[in-house]
Scaffold this motif. Structure first.
Motif, mmCIF file in Angstrom:
data_model
loop_
_atom_site.group_PDB
_atom_site.id
_atom_site.type_symbol
_atom_site.label_atom_id
_atom_site.label_comp_id
_atom_site.label_asym_id
_atom_site.label_seq_id
_atom_site.Cartn_x
_atom_site.Cartn_y
_atom_site.Cartn_z
ATOM 1 N N SER A 67 -9.052 -11.361 -3.811
ATOM 2 C CA SER A 67 -9.196 -11.867 -2.433
ATOM 3 C C SER A 67 -8.501 -10.900 -1.494
ATOM 4 C CB SER A 67 -8.548 -13.232 -2.234
ATOM 5 O OG SER A 67 -8.631 -14.025 -3.350
ATOM 6 N N CYS A 68 -7.373 -10.335 -1.945
ATOM 7 C CA CYS A 68 -6.688 -9.313 -1.139
ATOM 8 C C CYS A 68 -6.515 -8.069 -2.000
ATOM 9 C CB CYS A 68 -5.340 -9.814 -0.647
ATOM 10 S SG CYS A 68 -4.448 -8.530 0.254
ATOM 11 N N PRO A 69 -7.364 -7.056 -1.791
ATOM 12 C CA PRO A 69 -7.243 -5.857 -2.618
ATOM 13 C C PRO A 69 -5.963 -5.077 -2.338
ATOM 14 C CG PRO A 69 -9.026 -5.610 -1.010
ATOM 15 C CD PRO A 69 -8.451 -6.989 -0.818
ATOM 16 N N HIS A 70 -5.328 -5.342 -1.178
ATOM 17 C CA HIS A 70 -4.109 -4.580 -0.859
ATOM 18 C C HIS A 70 -3.003 -4.860 -1.870
ATOM 19 C CE1 HIS A 70 -6.130 -5.067 3.180
ATOM 20 N NE2 HIS A 70 -6.204 -3.781 2.925
ATOM 21 N N CYS A 71 -2.802 -6.132 -2.203
ATOM 22 C CA CYS A 71 -1.705 -6.471 -3.135
ATOM 23 C C CYS A 71 -2.268 -6.958 -4.468
ATOM 24 C CB CYS A 71 -0.816 -7.548 -2.528
ATOM 25 S SG CYS A 71 -1.669 -9.107 -2.262
ATOM 26 N N ARG A 72 -3.577 -6.880 -4.651
ATOM 27 C CA ARG A 72 -4.241 -7.377 -5.859
ATOM 28 C C ARG A 72 -3.831 -8.803 -6.178
ATOM 29 N NH1 ARG A 72 -5.073 -2.693 -10.056
ATOM 30 N NH2 ARG A 72 -6.150 -1.251 -8.701
ATOM 31 N N LYS A 132 6.602 -7.846 0.986
ATOM 32 C CA LYS A 132 5.547 -8.854 1.162
ATOM 33 C C LYS A 132 4.299 -8.231 1.762
ATOM 34 C CE LYS A 132 8.716 -12.682 1.818
ATOM 35 N NZ LYS A 132 9.455 -13.440 2.832
ATOM 36 N N CYS A 133 3.160 -8.594 1.211
ATOM 37 C CA CYS A 133 1.871 -8.121 1.739
ATOM 38 C C CYS A 133 1.556 -8.912 3.010
ATOM 39 C CB CYS A 133 0.791 -8.357 0.689
ATOM 40 S SG CYS A 133 -0.848 -7.828 1.198
ATOM 41 N N HIS A 134 0.656 -8.364 3.846
ATOM 42 C CA HIS A 134 0.323 -9.100 5.070
ATOM 43 C C HIS A 134 -0.256 -10.471 4.755
ATOM 44 C CE1 HIS A 134 -4.037 -8.591 4.832
ATOM 45 N NE2 HIS A 134 -3.812 -7.363 4.405
ATOM 46 N N CYS A 135 -0.938 -10.595 3.598
ATOM 47 C CA CYS A 135 -1.525 -11.901 3.278
ATOM 48 C C CYS A 135 -0.433 -12.926 2.979
ATOM 49 C CB CYS A 135 -2.531 -11.788 2.132
ATOM 50 S SG CYS A 135 -1.837 -11.306 0.551
ATOM 51 N N PHE A 136 0.676 -12.460 2.428
ATOM 52 C CA PHE A 136 1.812 -13.362 2.177
ATOM 53 C C PHE A 136 2.403 -13.807 3.513
ATOM 54 C CE2 PHE A 136 5.051 -14.808 -0.921
ATOM 55 C CZ PHE A 136 5.994 -15.278 -0.028
HETATM 56 ZN ZN LIG Z 1 -2.252 -9.175 -0.028
#
Ligand SMILES: [Zn+2]
Length: 322
Positions: A99-104, A113-117
């Protein structure tokens, strides 16, 4: 204010569930592909067993054998992709999709923390409307031009709201396509029921689908987050402030409904200005006219908006049902 342990664990459970779901979906795709194209299983099994050998060769420092083996594995991987493509499947069909390839889907990148977090964290801290759920209904798939009146002329040149919204629709599609190139800003004006929030959510969804980070805040939440950051100098507040300035798209809903004072005025200018300097996009919705914005937030906020934003007034009240 910061996340409680329970909230933190709740967020981590979301990531656990996402990873399980990613794996489940990969297993389903594998089963389907192996059944249809058994050769793929042979190739994947081969890669798996040969990859184990590379560790041994690496440990033993057998560089020549290692590079020979690596190129064999690469060839097999290439062949695997070819088979998938020949059979009308995407080449990453047998790879994990996140869903978020940035942080897998782990929530963290190199321990940060990733932006999705951070986006999820904000949902807990501000109890703001959960944009993931809203955009399930509020997206361009549900944009229906027939909901806009096509009979009564509303513009000076005789165009109806439907004619006008068709043009807006095209403009917004282009705006989204050019998002990474031009970093444009939009301000939707108009009274309640004109569909401002709906359009903002449509845009947010389209960009989220392309893995852009989007933060959605009502103007009340936005200013509250700044005053909280001022009162509590903790790490989480700092992360949120950074995210507000850093995210790919900042959505400010209902500007003008917050308690207005000199503090909100200076903060609004600060946010708009910082984002402009770093080429980051903002979308604002408001019931206020430009004159009212000038009166409430100062001349410099108003002229920033006039010079850097596409201002789209919305008409009619056909969209009350959205
Ligand atoms: Zn992420």
């Amino acid at each position: 204010m910061s996340l409680t342990n329970a909230q933190f664990n709740q967020i981590m459970r979301v990531y656990d569930e996402r990873q399980r779901e990613d794996n489940r979906q990969l297993e389903d795709r594998r089963r389907m592909a192996y059944q249809k194209l058994p050769e793929l299983k042979t190739l994947e099994d081969f890669v798996r067993s040969e990859s184990l050998k590379t560790f041994r060769l690496m440990r033993e420092g057998q560089k020549d054998k290692l590079s020979a083996l690596k190129s064999v594995i690469e060839e097999v991987q290439k062949r695997k992709k070819e088979i998938l493509i020949e059979n009308g499947l995407p080449e990453d069909f047998l790879e994990l999709r996140y869903s978020c390839p940035h942080c897998r889907d782990t929530g963290f990148i190199n321990g940060k923390k990733c932006h999705c977090f951070i986006e999820m964290q904000m949902k807990y801290l501000y109890q703001q409307s959960n944009i993931d759920k809203i955009v399930k209904d509020q997206n361009f798939d549900h944009f229906d031009i027939n909901r806009y009146d096509g009979v009564k002329p509303i513009l000076a040149d005789g165009r109806t709201n439907r004619d006008y919204m068709k043009e807006n629709y095209e403009f917004l599609q282009q705006w989204i396509r050019d998002f990474d190139k031009y970093h444009g800003n939009i301000m939707f004006t108009g009274s309640t029921g004109t569909g401002k929030t709906f359009l903002m959510n449509c845009i947010a969804k389209a960009l989220m689908d392309n893995y852009h980070s989007v933060i959605y805040l009502t103007s009340t939440d936005l200013f509250e987050s700044f005053s909280k950051a001022m009162r509590n100098d903790d790490e989480e507040q700092q992360e949120i402030q950074d995210a507000i300035l850093d995210c790919d798209l900042l959505v400010i809903d209902d500007l003008g409904t917050e308690l207005n004072n000199s503090y909100t005025t200076s903060k609004l200018f600060y946010v708009l200005n910082q984002r402009m300097v770093f080429h980051k996009s903002v979308i604002i919705s408001t019931n206020l006219s430009l004159n009212m914005i000038r009166d409430l937030y100062s001349e410099r906020v108003c002229s920033r908006i006039i010079s850097d934003y596409s201002i789209i007034p919305l008409y009619g009240n056909d969209q009350r049902l959205y």
